[in-house]
Scaffold this motif. Structure first.
Motif, PDB file in Angstrom:
ATOM      1  N   VAL A 195       0.846  -1.198   0.000  1.00  6.78           N
ATOM      2  CA  VAL A 195       0.000   0.000   0.000  1.00  6.78           C
ATOM      3  C   VAL A 195       0.881   1.249   0.000  1.00  6.78           C
ATOM      4  N   THR A 196       0.712   2.078  -1.024  1.00  4.75           N
ATOM      5  CA  THR A 196       1.484   3.322  -1.103  1.00  4.75           C
ATOM      6  C   THR A 196       0.700   4.520  -0.595  1.00  4.75           C
ATOM      7  N   GLY A 197      -0.600   4.353  -0.386  1.00  2.20           N
ATOM      8  CA  GLY A 197      -1.453   5.444   0.066  1.00  2.20           C
ATOM      9  C   GLY A 197      -2.900   5.070  -0.157  1.00  2.20           C
ATOM     10  N   ALA A 198      -3.768   6.060  -0.067  1.00  2.00           N
ATOM     11  CA  ALA A 198      -5.198   5.799  -0.235  1.00  2.00           C
ATOM     12  C   ALA A 198      -5.855   6.936  -0.998  1.00  2.00           C
ATOM     13  N   TYR A 199      -6.692   6.557  -1.961  1.00  2.00           N
ATOM     14  CA  TYR A 199      -7.528   7.529  -2.658  1.00  2.00           C
ATOM     15  C   TYR A 199      -8.721   7.911  -1.795  1.00  2.00           C
ATOM     16  N   MET A 200      -9.159   9.150  -1.931  1.00  2.00           N
ATOM     17  CA  MET A 200     -10.469   9.570  -1.451  1.00  2.00           C
ATOM     18  C   MET A 200     -11.314   9.737  -2.717  1.00  2.00           C
ATOM     19  N   ARG A 201     -12.185   8.771  -2.989  1.00  2.00           N
ATOM     20  CA  ARG A 201     -12.888   8.792  -4.249  1.00  2.00           C
ATOM     21  C   ARG A 201     -14.174   7.994  -4.189  1.00  2.00           C
ATOM     22  N   ASP A 202     -15.013   8.194  -5.200  1.00  2.00           N
ATOM     23  CA  ASP A 202     -16.154   7.327  -5.432  1.00  2.00           C
ATOM     24  C   ASP A 202     -16.033   6.814  -6.857  1.00  2.00           C
ATOM     25  N   THR A 203     -17.086   6.241  -7.395  1.00  2.00           N
ATOM     26  CA  THR A 203     -16.990   5.666  -8.735  1.00  2.00           C
ATOM     27  C   THR A 203     -17.006   6.725  -9.830  1.00  2.00           C
ATOM     28  N   ALA A 204     -17.253   7.979  -9.473  1.00  2.00           N
ATOM     29  CA  ALA A 204     -17.310   9.039 -10.476  1.00  2.00           C
ATOM     30  C   ALA A 204     -16.019   9.833 -10.573  1.00  2.00           C
ATOM     31  N   GLU A 205     -15.349  10.067  -9.442  1.00  2.00           N
ATOM     32  CA  GLU A 205     -14.162  10.920  -9.488  1.00  2.00           C
ATOM     33  C   GLU A 205     -13.272  10.709  -8.277  1.00  2.00           C
ATOM     34  N   ILE A 206     -12.023  11.172  -8.417  1.00  2.00           N
ATOM     35  CA  ILE A 206     -11.059  11.155  -7.324  1.00  2.00           C
ATOM     36  C   ILE A 206     -11.045  12.543  -6.698  1.00  2.00           C
ATOM     37  N   GLU A 261       7.279   7.031   3.204  1.00  2.00           N
ATOM     38  CA  GLU A 261       8.139   6.204   2.353  1.00  2.00           C
ATOM     39  C   GLU A 261       8.797   5.056   3.114  1.00  2.00           C
ATOM     40  N   GLU A 262       9.070   5.260   4.403  1.00  2.00           N
ATOM     41  CA  GLU A 262       9.654   4.178   5.187  1.00  2.00           C
ATOM     42  C   GLU A 262       8.664   3.031   5.363  1.00  2.00           C
ATOM     43  N   ALA A 263       7.385   3.357   5.505  1.00  2.00           N
ATOM     44  CA  ALA A 263       6.362   2.323   5.638  1.00  2.00           C
ATOM     45  C   ALA A 263       6.211   1.546   4.334  1.00  2.00           C
ATOM     46  N   VAL A 264       6.300   2.255   3.217  1.00  2.00           N
ATOM     47  CA  VAL A 264       6.214   1.597   1.915  1.00  2.00           C
ATOM     48  C   VAL A 264       7.403   0.658   1.720  1.00  2.00           C
ATOM     49  N   ALA A 265       8.596   1.159   2.011  1.00  2.00           N
ATOM     50  CA  ALA A 265       9.798   0.346   1.831  1.00  2.00           C
ATOM     51  C   ALA A 265       9.799  -0.866   2.754  1.00  2.00           C
ATOM     52  N   GLU A 266       9.352  -0.689   3.990  1.00  2.00           N
ATOM     53  CA  GLU A 266       9.358  -1.798   4.946  1.00  2.00           C
ATOM     54  C   GLU A 266       8.376  -2.892   4.535  1.00  2.00           C
ATOM     55  N   GLN A 267       7.206  -2.489   4.009  1.00  2.00           N
ATOM     56  CA  GLN A 267       6.262  -3.484   3.511  1.00  2.00           C
ATOM     57  C   GLN A 267       6.910  -4.350   2.430  1.00  2.00           C
ATOM     58  N   ALA A 268       7.529  -3.682   1.465  1.00  2.00           N
ATOM     59  CA  ALA A 268       8.092  -4.396   0.322  1.00  2.00           C
ATOM     60  C   ALA A 268       9.270  -5.270   0.722  1.00  2.00           C
ATOM     61  N   ARG A 269      10.185  -4.721   1.510  1.00  2.00           N
ATOM     62  CA  ARG A 269      11.390  -5.489   1.855  1.00  2.00           C
ATOM     63  C   ARG A 269      11.055  -6.679   2.754  1.00  2.00           C
ATOM     64  N   SER A 270      10.039  -6.532   3.581  1.00  2.00           N
ATOM     65  CA  SER A 270       9.643  -7.651   4.443  1.00  2.00           C
ATOM     66  C   SER A 270       9.203  -8.842   3.612  1.00  2.00           C
ATOM     67  N   VAL A 271       8.387  -8.597   2.589  1.00  2.00           N
ATOM     68  CA  VAL A 271       7.881  -9.713   1.790  1.00  2.00           C
ATOM     69  C   VAL A 271       8.948 -10.213   0.815  1.00  2.00           C
ATOM     70  N   LEU A 272       9.791  -9.319   0.320  1.00  2.00           N
ATOM     71  CA  LEU A 272      10.841  -9.732  -0.617  1.00  2.00           C
ATOM     72  C   LEU A 272      11.879 -10.644   0.038  1.00  2.00           C
ATOM     73  N   GLY A 329       1.922   8.042  -5.112  1.00  2.00           N
ATOM     74  CA  GLY A 329       1.581   9.140  -4.227  1.00  2.00           C
ATOM     75  C   GLY A 329       2.496  10.335  -4.175  1.00  2.00           C
ATOM     76  N   ASN A 330       3.815  10.126  -4.164  1.00  2.00           N
ATOM     77  CA  ASN A 330       4.725  11.273  -4.075  1.00  2.00           C
ATOM     78  C   ASN A 330       6.137  10.856  -4.494  1.00  2.00           C
ATOM     79  N   PRO A 331       7.012  11.829  -4.738  1.00  2.00           N
ATOM     80  CA  PRO A 331       8.385  11.511  -5.157  1.00  2.00           C
ATOM     81  C   PRO A 331       9.161  10.716  -4.126  1.00  2.00           C
ATOM     82  N   GLU A 332       8.869  10.918  -2.835  1.00  2.00           N
ATOM     83  CA  GLU A 332       9.591  10.185  -1.795  1.00  2.00           C
ATOM     84  C   GLU A 332       9.329   8.681  -1.898  1.00  2.00           C
TER      85      GLU A 332
END
Length: 311
Positions: A57-68, A76-87, A101-104
């Motif tokens: 999970v890199t983040g979350a959209y706030m959206r419905d079926t019509a628009e974001i 970014e540390e949470a994203v990296a830790e998720q991936a490296r744990s499973v890898l 979500g962002n450049p970081e």
């Protein structure tokens, strides 16, 4: 002493389970609460073609079926830790990069793909027109600098890739798949899958191209409807098929046809756009079904009591 049957069964069958396990795709994408795209699309589509998604999970959209409406990025540390744990635990055949979500986050993902350089990367660039211009520019610049040099196949809509890769295009004709592939090749991408190339005969072309040739070109009849989630569906299906060992051209053909059938069976769960039905293949044809009553079942239909707890 009674033997531990569970332990014995595990010892006997473990090697067979590993040999028959589905291929795994590591997926970086956002959570989509309406299920149009994002990680829910990735999980459903990959499973439908026989692969196992490892969703980061890199983040979350706030959206419905019509628009974001907005998006909140994970740290970014949470994203990296998720991936490296499973890898460190699971062998991964392909990596898919969706919206991060962002450049970081892109920087963290680029470090991971560098460490696992032998794993092919399928990168999808969605339409970001819902976002603020400064966020779009920063994201596209980071994606170009950090992710594209490590991307094996770039997937995107014709207009989206045109505005991003060839912003100063000034010819009277629209850029073709090879034009976009040449621009992508300048930053290290060998293959580009361009979707949504409009033709005047009510058909839409999708093409897999390199800087030198168009490898696959397929046309489909344009649907008279607006869909959300098509790009995520196509890119993850392609990644999953590649993970299973299918060659690129065959995987592209199969992924495009999977998307076409998903759209053909599309459904509208809310008041907005249609969503691809990635489980179209599981729909049973029941000729005895009463077509006059299509209302969804209620709690009473399943003999379930209504929730009546008072607070």
């Amino acid at each position: 002493m009674t033997p531990d049957k569970t332990l014995i069964a595990t010892d006997v069958t473990l090697s067979d389970e590993i040999a028959t396990a589905p291929p795994c795709v590591l997926v970086f994408n956002a959570s989509d609460p309406c299920g149009a795209g994002g990680l829910s699309a990735d999980v459903l589509a990959s499973a439908s073609v026989g692969a196992h998604a490892l969703p980061v999970v890199t983040g979350a959209y706030m959206r419905d079926t019509a628009e974001i409406f907005d998006h909140v990025a994970f740290d970014e540390e949470a994203v990296a830790e998720q991936a490296r744990s499973v890898l460190e635990d699971v062998s991964v055949q392909v990596i898919k990069v969706g919206f991060c979500g962002n450049p970081e986050n892109l920087s963290a993902i680029a470090e991971i793909t560098t460490d696992y350089a032998e794993v092919p990367v399928v990168a999808y660039m969605p339409n970001l027109s819902w976002w603020e211009d400064e966020h779009i520019d920063a994201y596209l610049d980071a994606f170009r600098e950090l992710i594209l040099p490590q991307t094996t196949v770039l997937v995107g809509n014709h207009n989206t890739l045109w505005r991003w890769l060839l912003p100063e295009w000034n010819q009277t004709r629209s850029p073709g798949p090879r034009d976009l592939a040449r621009a992508a090749a300048d930053v290290g991408v060998p293959y580009v899958l361009v979707t949504g190339i409009n033709h005047p005969d009510q058909q839409v072309e999708n093409a897999l191209a390199t800087a030198h040739t168009v490898m696959v070109s397929e046309r489909f009849e344009r649907f008279d409807a607006v869909f959300s989630g098509a790009g995520d569906t196509l890119s993850i299906t392609l990644a999953a098929l590649l993970a299973s060992g299918t060659d690129l051209e065959a995987a592209t053909h199969e992924a495009l046809n999977f998307l076409d059938q998903s759209l053909n069976s599309g459904f509208r769960p809310g008041m907005g756009h249609l969503l691809p039905d990635r489980l179209f293949w599981a729909e049973a044809e029941d000729e005895d079904t009463d077509e006059g009553d299509e209302s969804p079942p209620t709690a009473e239909d399943f003999s379930l009591p209504r929730f009546e707890t008072k607070h």
